[in-house]
Design a protein around this motif. Structure first.
Motif, PDB file in Angstrom:
ATOM      1  N   ILE A 142      -5.592  -6.438  -2.939  1.00  0.00           N
ATOM      2  CA  ILE A 142      -5.015  -5.337  -3.811  1.00  0.00           C
ATOM      3  C   ILE A 142      -3.818  -5.337  -4.052  1.00  0.00           C
TER       4      ILE A 142
ATOM      5  N   GLY B 110      -0.337  -3.104  -4.779  1.00  0.00           N
ATOM      6  CA  GLY B 110      -0.098  -1.269  -4.226  1.00  0.00           C
ATOM      7  C   GLY B 110      -1.101  -0.442  -4.009  1.00  0.00           C
ATOM      8  N   SER B 111      -1.462  -1.385  -2.753  1.00  0.00           N
ATOM      9  CA  SER B 111      -2.217  -0.373  -2.031  1.00  0.00           C
ATOM     10  C   SER B 111      -2.408  -1.502  -0.995  1.00  0.00           C
ATOM     11  N   ARG B 112      -2.124  -0.322   0.184  1.00  0.00           N
ATOM     12  CA  ARG B 112      -1.838  -0.841   2.064  1.00  0.00           C
ATOM     13  C   ARG B 112      -2.890  -1.536   2.651  1.00  0.00           C
ATOM     14  N   LEU B 113      -4.247  -1.422   2.061  1.00  0.00           N
ATOM     15  CA  LEU B 113      -5.387  -2.619   2.148  1.00  0.00           C
ATOM     16  C   LEU B 113      -5.441  -3.628   2.109  1.00  0.00           C
ATOM     17  N   LYS B 114      -4.275  -3.990   1.038  1.00  0.00           N
ATOM     18  CA  LYS B 114      -3.688  -5.373   0.698  1.00  0.00           C
ATOM     19  C   LYS B 114      -5.011  -6.064  -0.127  1.00  0.00           C
TER      20      LYS B 114
ATOM     21  N   ALA C  72     -12.671   0.515  -5.633  1.00  0.00           N
ATOM     22  CA  ALA C  72     -11.468   1.046  -5.572  1.00  0.00           C
ATOM     23  C   ALA C  72     -12.235   2.628  -5.228  1.00  0.00           C
TER      24      ALA C  72
ATOM     25  N   VAL D 272      -7.391   4.980   2.743  1.00  0.00           N
ATOM     26  CA  VAL D 272      -6.291   5.680   2.129  1.00  0.00           C
ATOM     27  C   VAL D 272      -6.179   7.291   2.734  1.00  0.00           C
TER      28      VAL D 272
ATOM     29  N   VAL E 127     -11.166   1.577  -0.802  1.00  0.00           N
ATOM     30  CA  VAL E 127      -9.744   1.749  -0.942  1.00  0.00           C
ATOM     31  C   VAL E 127      -8.710   2.960  -1.176  1.00  0.00           C
ATOM     32  N   ALA E 128      -9.759   4.292  -1.860  1.00  0.00           N
ATOM     33  CA  ALA E 128      -9.506   5.640  -1.918  1.00  0.00           C
ATOM     34  C   ALA E 128      -9.814   5.646  -0.677  1.00  0.00           C
TER      35      ALA E 128
END
Length: 213
Positions: free
Chosen positions: A118, A120-124, A12, A19, A15-16
C-alpha cells in the motif's frame, strides 16, 4: 474468493479505518523483519534426559508459535487480531463458525493470494496467502501458556486430527505457516526459518513430544 469489484473499495476502507482508529505508526520492513535465530536441534544434545530435552525443544519452537504472525490467527475468540500488539482486527471481523469470514465480508475480500503493498500508507501492506483463514476455534492459542499450547498442538481432538507425523509435515510444508516468514512490508517475522522450525518440531516428536509444565 470474493468479487474483485469488492476488494479494492474494502481495501481502501481498511486503510482509512486503520488510520482513523489511531493505530500507532508502523516501523519499516527493515526494522521489523529481523526475528533473530532459532536454536538448532544440535544445540539441545547436551541435555541428557530425553524428556527434559523434548520439553526444551518445544519451548524453543514456541518462539514461533507465540509470535504475532502466528498468534494473530489463533485468537482467544473468533475475532482475529492484528499487528505486533495484537490489537483487534480493523475492520472488526467475527468469524463465528467460518474460518474464512462472515457472509458478505469474507477474508478474501481484502486478503488475496499474496501480500499487497500500500503506497503512502502507514499500514505498508495487506497480508495475503492463497489459504488465508482463521484457525479453528479448537486451536485458539492466545492467553495460553507454552505448556497449554503444547498439549493442545498434540491433542488430535483439537489439532485437526493430526498425528505427530502430520504435525511435522504441517509445520514444515504448509504454505500459510510458511507465510509467517514472508509477512510483507511493515511486519516482523518470527525467528529462524520454516525449515529450522520444522526440524525442531520433528525433534520434539522424536524425543517423545513432552510438554513443559
Amino acid at each position: 474468493m470474493a468479487g474483485k469489484l469488492l476488494a479494492m473499495p474494502l481495501l481502501a476502507a481498511l486503510v482509512a479505518v486503520g488510520v482513523a482508529a489511531g493505530m500507532g505508526p508502523l516501523r519499516s520492513h527493515a526494522e521489523t523483519s529481523d526475528g533473530g535465530t532459532l536454536k538448532a536441534v544440535s544445540d539441545f544434545e547436551t541435555i541428557a534426559d530425553t524428556g527434559a530435552r523434548s520439553k526444551a525443544i518445544f519451548v524453543e519452537a514456541s518462539r514461533v508459535l507465540t509470535h504475532p504472525r502466528c498468534i494473530n490467527c489463533h485468537p482467544a475468540t473468533r475475532s482475529p487480531t492484528q499487528g505486533e500488539n495484537l490489537h483487534p482486527h480493523v475492520p472488526l471481523m467475527i468469524a463465528a463458525e467460518s474460518a474464512v469470514g462472515p457472509a458478505g465480508l469474507a477474508c478474501a475480500a481484502c486478503h488475496g493470494a499474496e501480500n499487497r503493498p500500500i503506497v503512502g500508507s502507514r499500514l505498508k501492506s495487506i497480508p495475503g496467502n492463497a489459504h488465508w483463514s482463521l484457525a479453528p476455534a479448537s486451536m485458539a492459542w492466545q492467553g495460553l501458556t507454552v505448556g497449554e499450547i503444547c498439549r493442545q498442538v498434540k491433542d488430535t481432538e483439537r489439532n485437526g486430527n493430526r498425528s505427530h507425523a502430520d504435525l511435522v509435515r504441517h509445520m514444515g510444508e504448509d504454505h500459510l505457516v510458511g507465510w509467517a516468514w514472508h509477512p510483507g512490508e511493515g511486519r516482523s517475522a518470527p525467528p529462524g526459518s520454516q525449515v529450522t522450525f520444522a526440524a525442531l518440531i520433528d525433534a520434539w516428536v522424536t524425543t517423545g513430544a513432552e510438554c513443559p509444565d
